[in-house]
Structure formats: C-alpha cells, structure tokens
Enzyme design. Structure first.
Site, short mmCIF file in Angstrom:
data_model
loop_
_atom_site.label_atom_id
_atom_site.label_comp_id
_atom_site.label_asym_id
_atom_site.label_seq_id
_atom_site.Cartn_x
_atom_site.Cartn_y
_atom_site.Cartn_z
N ASN A 1 59.16 41.20 40.77
CA ASN A 1 58.02 40.97 39.87
C ASN A 1 57.05 42.15 39.91
O ASN A 1 56.65 42.67 38.86
CB ASN A 1 57.29 39.68 40.29
CG ASN A 1 56.25 39.25 39.27
OD1 ASN A 1 56.58 38.93 38.13
ND2 ASN A 1 54.98 39.28 39.66
N THR B 1 45.91 47.43 47.27
CA THR B 1 45.21 46.69 48.33
C THR B 1 44.93 47.60 49.53
O THR B 1 45.72 48.52 49.82
CB THR B 1 46.05 45.47 48.80
OG1 THR B 1 45.60 45.05 50.08
CG2 THR B 1 47.52 45.79 48.91
N SER C 1 53.26 43.02 55.12
CA SER C 1 54.05 41.93 54.54
C SER C 1 54.86 42.53 53.39
O SER C 1 54.53 43.62 52.90
CB SER C 1 53.16 40.81 54.01
OG SER C 1 52.55 41.21 52.79
N TYR D 1 54.78 41.60 50.40
CA TYR D 1 53.80 41.75 49.30
C TYR D 1 53.07 43.08 49.41
O TYR D 1 52.98 43.85 48.44
CB TYR D 1 52.81 40.58 49.30
CG TYR D 1 51.47 40.95 48.71
CD1 TYR D 1 51.34 41.18 47.33
CD2 TYR D 1 50.35 41.15 49.52
CE1 TYR D 1 50.12 41.57 46.79
CE2 TYR D 1 49.13 41.53 48.98
CZ TYR D 1 49.02 41.75 47.62
OH TYR D 1 47.83 42.14 47.08
N HIS D 2 52.53 43.35 50.61
CA HIS D 2 51.75 44.59 50.76
C HIS D 2 52.62 45.83 50.56
O HIS D 2 52.17 46.84 50.03
CB HIS D 2 51.07 44.63 52.13
CG HIS D 2 49.93 43.64 52.26
ND1 HIS D 2 50.07 42.41 52.87
CD2 HIS D 2 48.65 43.70 51.83
CE1 HIS D 2 48.92 41.76 52.82
NE2 HIS D 2 48.04 42.51 52.20
N LYS E 1 52.88 47.02 47.02
CA LYS E 1 51.74 47.82 46.56
C LYS E 1 51.89 49.28 46.99
O LYS E 1 51.49 50.20 46.27
CB LYS E 1 50.43 47.25 47.13
CG LYS E 1 50.14 45.81 46.71
CD LYS E 1 49.67 45.72 45.28
CE LYS E 1 49.14 44.35 44.95
NZ LYS E 1 48.71 44.21 43.57
N VAL F 1 52.60 38.73 62.16
CA VAL F 1 52.77 39.81 63.12
C VAL F 1 51.77 40.89 62.74
O VAL F 1 51.92 41.55 61.70
CB VAL F 1 54.22 40.37 63.07
CG1 VAL F 1 54.35 41.57 64.01
CG2 VAL F 1 55.21 39.27 63.43
N1 LIG Z 1 42.09 38.36 45.46
C1 LIG Z 1 42.01 39.30 46.39
O1 LIG Z 1 41.38 39.13 47.44
C2 LIG Z 1 42.72 40.60 46.19
C3 LIG Z 1 42.48 41.65 47.09
C4 LIG Z 1 43.13 42.86 46.90
C5 LIG Z 1 44.00 43.03 45.84
N2 LIG Z 1 44.23 41.98 44.99
C6 LIG Z 1 45.14 42.22 43.87
O2 LIG Z 1 44.42 42.02 42.67
C7 LIG Z 1 45.25 41.48 41.66
C8 LIG Z 1 44.64 40.20 41.13
O3 LIG Z 1 44.51 39.29 42.21
P1 LIG Z 1 44.07 37.79 42.00
O4 LIG Z 1 43.47 37.35 43.28
O5 LIG Z 1 43.32 37.67 40.75
O6 LIG Z 1 45.51 37.11 41.88
P2 LIG Z 1 45.97 35.93 40.90
O7 LIG Z 1 47.33 35.50 41.38
O8 LIG Z 1 44.92 34.90 40.81
O9 LIG Z 1 46.10 36.70 39.52
C9 LIG Z 1 47.25 37.42 39.14
C10 LIG Z 1 47.64 36.93 37.76
O10 LIG Z 1 48.80 37.64 37.32
C11 LIG Z 1 49.69 36.72 36.72
N3 LIG Z 1 51.06 37.28 36.84
C12 LIG Z 1 51.80 37.47 37.95
N4 LIG Z 1 53.00 37.99 37.63
C13 LIG Z 1 52.99 38.16 36.27
C14 LIG Z 1 53.95 38.65 35.35
N5 LIG Z 1 55.15 39.07 35.75
N6 LIG Z 1 53.61 38.71 34.03
C15 LIG Z 1 52.39 38.27 33.61
N7 LIG Z 1 51.45 37.77 34.44
C16 LIG Z 1 51.76 37.72 35.75
C17 LIG Z 1 49.51 35.42 37.48
O11 LIG Z 1 49.91 34.29 36.73
C18 LIG Z 1 48.01 35.44 37.76
O12 LIG Z 1 47.28 34.74 36.79
C19 LIG Z 1 46.63 41.27 42.29
O13 LIG Z 1 47.45 42.35 41.97
C20 LIG Z 1 46.31 41.26 43.77
O14 LIG Z 1 47.41 41.70 44.52
C21 LIG Z 1 43.60 40.78 45.12
#
Ligand SMILES: NC(=O)c1ccc[n+]([C@@H]2O[C@H](COP(=O)([O-])OP(=O)(O)OC[C@H]3O[C@@H](n4cnc5c(N)ncnc54)[C@H](O)[C@@H]3O)[C@@H](O)[C@H]2O)c1
Length: 382
Positions: A116, A142, A178, A180-181, A184, A325
C-alpha cells in the site's frame, strides 16, 4: 492554490483540508476509507463520532471549495487521471497504512503495508512526472525513520561521512522500528532518487507523533476528526487520555524512557499549511523535521495523570511489559530549523492540551467503553 490531499478522511487529512479551505485554497480530498475498515477489523472505532464522507463534504463546503473523491492511490490510472483532471499546484500525500502494530501483526499485514505505502508513493511520483512535473509533492514521513541513534539527528537528507580515510555525502542513516516505519524510509529513498533523475519537487516531512482533538476549525461535531485509542491505532498521548477517561491505568511500555518529538494536531496542521504555502524551489528536495516537544512516555503519563486529577479523575500509572522491540532509555537529539525559519511558532503545550483533550473526550465515555478491551497491548514484535 489548488491542493489535492490524498488521505483526506484521516486524522490529519481532514483538519488540514479545513485549514486550507479557511485560508482560501481549493481542496480535492481523496481517500479509499481504508483506516475506517482497518480500525473496525481490530475491534475498535474512533472515540469521537465521525461523519460520512458525504456529510464531511457538505460541512467542508461551509468553509470553501471542497470536493471528496473516493479512490485508491495504489491504482496508477486513477492517480494519473486525477492529476490530469484537477491540475493541482500541490499534492499532499497522507494515504498510507500508518500503524506500526498493524504492520507487525503477521505476514499479511506486513505485506499489505509495504504494498500500500510503497506503491502509492511510486504511483504519485510517476503520475506527477507524466502529467505535470512542477507539482509540489508534500509527503508525510515520520521521525520514526531515524530510530533512536546515539548521535544528533540532522535535519537533512544527506550527511558527510569519512570511511577508511575517504569522504563522501550519503543519505542520512536510518534504522526504523517497525515494517510501517521502514516503508517511510523506502519512500524517502525513492523520492530522493526521483528528485535526482527527474528533478521532481518534494517536501519530505519527518513528523513525530501527533496528539489532540481540536484545531481552530473543529468547532462542532460535523467537523470532528477521527481519534483512535486502541493498542493498534492509538498513538501514546491519545491512548493515555482515553485510558484516563475510562478509569483504566495509564500504561507506559517497559521503563517508559522512550523519547519522541511530539506535537499537537493544531501545530501539525499549521506547520503543514506553512510548508504548502512556502514551497521549495522547483526541483528541490526539502527535508523537514516536524515536532514541538521532546517527551518520554513516562513523562506523558504524569502529564495525563495530573490533568485527570484536576478534572476529578483518579488515575493510576502502571508500567506494562513492552510489546515492542525498542530502546527504553536512550539518547535523542533531533535538529529543528526549517519550520522555525519559515515562521512556524507552536501554539500548544502538551501539559495543558491533554486537559482539553480529556474534557473533549468525557462526553463520549460510553461510546469508548464499548471498545475498552482493545486498549491493552496485544500485538507483540516477537
Ligand atoms: N498521526 C500521527 O501521529 C502521525 C505521525 C507521523 C506521521 N504520520 C503520517 O501522516 C499520515 C496521515 O496520518 P493520519 O494519522 O492522518 O492517518 P490516518 O490513517 O487517519 O489517515 C490516512 C488516510 O489515508 C487513507 N488511505 C490509506 N491507504 C490509502 C490508499 N491506498 N488510497 C487512498 N487512501 C488511502 C486512509 O483511509 C486514511 O483515511 C500518514 O502517512 C502517517 O503515516 C502520522
């Protein structure tokens, strides 16, 4: 300015849409609603009730020109046609699987996260190259990309090194914690490469964990943004605030010395607004650290406990075995210069904001109590 926000239904994407609309920008919000489904999958829901995309579209139009488009960024043709049709000045890319524990559940979740996140970013890179190569790509990474190195973390994509007496400039070393990380980190390297070979323009943001229920635009339920608190989707400050409301103990993992750079939702949205309105030069790759306060999870538990006490809630702190971890005591000194140089001045202090959050969450106690079994850590790194 016309801005496409990929991931506009999310915790950050929705309030950023509102902020940009209030500033007079046109916003096209895109989402495939993956987070709504994935939170349901782990037996939880947003603590604050969130409207449907249609209802959100109506609410956003009170502030400005907004359109919601349902779509998946892993579909290349969809991304390319979106750019052709909308002709944006900037695209903000939030549309990724953003939970570390979700990515660590098993092989299916790890592979989904890689697929994804990496495919979405690559599709965006190629679509920009093909359709309009001067679009400013604002990509959310991140602070977790760096891990917790025993050196000062530079706010820079490259560092000078000397190996066996020879000097060179290499991408800043990273060691994520992780799957996930790691996505990024790989995204960052892919964008550095796209910048080098095609001269695309990027702002790559290393953001710390965000906390909060509000921004200036969130003035009523129709503007609420999602607020996750379960062990998979809830980030630490948000989870502690819900634990306090539910009368559960606050649960630092292990020794609790894990230190990160935090910022409030209001400050995150404002920092993003500044980065969008002040783009880098065409063809530049801009690397930004985005955080406000360095805090350990132990310290945060104390802040939440004190705020809860002031509101008449008696809350205990109970350290639990660390499911991850990670280093539980470590050096942490990231640099922060780009945002201040662009005029960013944080408005919120965690110690005070957690009290506002608990107050905002209290009316939804019964709703959160339905999912209280999802709060304690179950997803283990090994
Ligand atoms: N929230 C935090 O503390 C934080 C901190 C650092 C980085 N981030 C990064 O910021 C971004 C936003 O974070 P968030 O907390 O709003 O997350 P979130 O999951 O609430 O928002 C991400 C949105 O992207 C949509 N999405 C995911 N895959 C998709 C795809 N293939 N096509 C279309 N839409 C898709 C999801 O449905 C969701 O609504 C993310 O990339 C996250 O990794 C968040």
């Amino acid at each position: 300015m016309k801005v496409i926000i990929l991931g506009a239904d999310g915790y950050l994407g929705w309030p950023l849409s509102l902020r940009l609309l209030r500033r007079g920008h046109q916003v096209v919000g895109v989402d495939n609603l993956a987070t709504r489904r994935a939170v349901e999958e782990v037996g939880s829901d947003s603590a604050l009730p969130i409207p449907s995309p249609k209802e959100r579209e109506r609410a956003a139009r009170e502030l400005g020109e907004f359109k919601f488009v349902f779509g998946d960024v892993t579909d290349y043709k969809f991304v390319r046609e979106l750019l052709r049709k909308e002709n944006p000045d900037a695209v903000v890319h939030f549309a990724e699987q953003r939970s570390a524990p979700y990515s660590m559940r098993d092989v299916e979740h790890a592979v989904y996260t890689m697929h994804n996140n990496l495919e979405g970013t690559l599709n965006l890179i190629y679509a920009v190259k093909e359709v309009k190569s001067d679009i400013h790509i604002v990509k959310m990474g991140t602070m977790g990309e760096y891990g917790t190195p025993n050196f000062d973390i530079p706010e820079s994509a490259f560092v000078e090194v000397e190996i066996n007496g020879r000097r060179d400039r290499i991408p800043t070393p990273k060691f994520a914690g992780s799957w996930y990380h790691w996505t990024k980190v790989y995204d960052t390297y892919n964008m550095l490469f796209a910048n080098k070979v095609w001269g695309l323009t990027f702002t790559d943001i290393m953001q710390g964990p965000v906390y909060g229920t509000r921004t200036e635009e969130i003035t009523g339920e129709r503007f609420f943004t999602r607020f996750d608190f379960d062990e998979v989707w809830g980030t630490v400050v948000n989870r502690y605030c819900v634990e306090a409301v539910l009368g559960l103990p606050l649960t630092p993992y292990g020794k609790g010395g894990q230190t990160r750079g935090f910022l409030s939702l209001e400050d995150s949205v404002e920092a993003l607004r500044i980065l969008i309105e002040n783009p880098p030069k065409q063809g530049e790759y801009r690397h930004v650290n985005q955080f406000v306060e360095l805090r350990s999870v132990r310290e945060i538990a104390t802040f939440v406990q004190e705020a809860a006490r002031e509101l008449g809630l008696d809350v205990k702190v109970e350290h639990v075995p660390n499911p991850r971890v990670e280093a539980e005591e470590h050096y942490y000194n990231p640099e922060l210069k780009v945002l201040p140089s662009l005029g960013f001045r944080p408005k919120k202090v965690m110690r005070e904001e957690v009290k506002v959050m608990i107050k905002d969450l209290l009316p939804f106690k019964e709703r959160m109590a339905r999912y209280s079994s999802a709060v304690m850590p179950r997803t283990r790194w090994k």
